[in-house]
Motif scaffolding. Structure first.
Motif, PDB file in Angstrom:
ATOM      1  N   GLN A 136       0.828  -1.207   0.000  1.00 24.66           N
ATOM      2  CA  GLN A 136       0.000   0.000   0.000  1.00 24.66           C
ATOM      3  C   GLN A 136       0.863   1.258   0.000  1.00 24.66           C
ATOM      4  N   ARG A 137       1.952   1.256   0.770  1.00 20.20           N
ATOM      5  CA  ARG A 137       2.861   2.401   0.829  1.00 20.20           C
ATOM      6  C   ARG A 137       3.491   2.653  -0.538  1.00 20.20           C
ATOM      7  N   LYS A 138       3.934   1.587  -1.197  1.00 25.78           N
ATOM      8  CA  LYS A 138       4.563   1.741  -2.518  1.00 25.78           C
ATOM      9  C   LYS A 138       3.558   2.225  -3.562  1.00 25.78           C
ATOM     10  N   LEU A 139       2.332   1.699  -3.502  1.00 26.22           N
ATOM     11  CA  LEU A 139       1.306   2.153  -4.440  1.00 26.22           C
ATOM     12  C   LEU A 139       0.984   3.627  -4.230  1.00 26.22           C
ATOM     13  N   LYS A 140       0.887   4.040  -2.975  1.00 28.18           N
ATOM     14  CA  LYS A 140       0.609   5.444  -2.672  1.00 28.18           C
ATOM     15  C   LYS A 140       1.770   6.332  -3.129  1.00 28.18           C
ATOM     16  N   SER A 141       2.989   5.875  -2.924  1.00 21.95           N
ATOM     17  CA  SER A 141       4.172   6.619  -3.347  1.00 21.95           C
ATOM     18  C   SER A 141       4.189   6.803  -4.862  1.00 21.95           C
ATOM     19  N   ARG A 142       3.873   5.719  -5.590  1.00 19.61           N
ATOM     20  CA  ARG A 142       3.813   5.809  -7.055  1.00 19.61           C
ATOM     21  C   ARG A 142       2.698   6.735  -7.506  1.00 19.61           C
ATOM     22  N   GLN A 143       1.569   6.657  -6.828  1.00 21.01           N
ATOM     23  CA  GLN A 143       0.442   7.511  -7.177  1.00 21.01           C
ATOM     24  C   GLN A 143       0.807   8.978  -6.954  1.00 21.01           C
ATOM     25  N   ASN A 144       1.463   9.274  -5.839  1.00 18.88           N
ATOM     26  CA  ASN A 144       1.902  10.639  -5.554  1.00 18.88           C
ATOM     27  C   ASN A 144       2.909  11.115  -6.593  1.00 18.88           C
ATOM     28  N   LEU A 145       3.820  10.235  -6.996  1.00 18.50           N
ATOM     29  CA  LEU A 145       4.817  10.577  -8.005  1.00 18.50           C
ATOM     30  C   LEU A 145       4.156  10.878  -9.340  1.00 18.50           C
ATOM     31  N   LEU A 146       3.184  10.058  -9.714  1.00 20.34           N
ATOM     32  CA  LEU A 146       2.473  10.275 -10.976  1.00 20.34           C
ATOM     33  C   LEU A 146       1.669  11.568 -10.946  1.00 20.34           C
TER      34      LEU A 146
END
Length: 150
Positions: A136-146
């Motif tokens: 979940q942390r990695k998905l949120k990080s990627r979403q924030n980056l995008l």
């Protein structure tokens, strides 16, 4: 190296229980339930059923011991265990579809009910090891980056 958030007492207890369960299940694959586990191996698996049962038994013991003792790598072990549970799920489906009685699953209702527990095992492996939170942390990080690149 990034600091991994510790898991709760409940997660740790579940991880230990899952580790013990895996060691016992793996031992059963190699000994007293070996024949019963052959009933779960789908006919399309290209290697002998006994080889599949024995191999998966060793993998289960290894994963169980890793959950119990390799705490530093609990997140990857949780992911590996979740993947393992996904890989053996076709065996559960084959046992249901082929009406194979084994391991106390002697009716279609029991075999069908068991199918609903595999996702629980997958989520349990991910949650108890902290792997679910990491995903979940990695998905949120990627979403924030995008979203910041737009």
């Amino acid at each position: 190296m990034r600091h991994v958030k510790p898991t709760s007492i409940l997660q740790k207890t579940a991880r230990i229980a899952l580790g013990i369960f895996m060691v016992v299940a793996g031992t059963a694959h190699l000994t007293f339930q070996r024949k019963g586990f052959r009933a779960q191996v789908p006919d399309w698996v290209p290697v002998p059923k006994d080889f599949t049962v024995v191999s998966s038994g060793y993998v289960e013991i290894a994963l169980g011991l890793a959950l119990l003792f390799w705490k530093r790598e609990r997140i990857p072990m949780g992911m590996f265990l979740g993947i393992f549970y996904m890989l053996v799920f076709p065996g559960n489906i084959a046992q249901y579809k082929n009406h194979r009685s084994a391991l106390g699953l002697d009716t279609d209702d029991k075999r069908r009910t068991r199918l609903f527990f595999q996702p629980v095992l997958i989520l349990g492996a991910l949650w108890s090891t902290g792997a679910l939170a990491e995903i979940q942390r990695k998905l949120k990080s990627r979403q924030n980056l995008l979203s910041s690149n737009q």
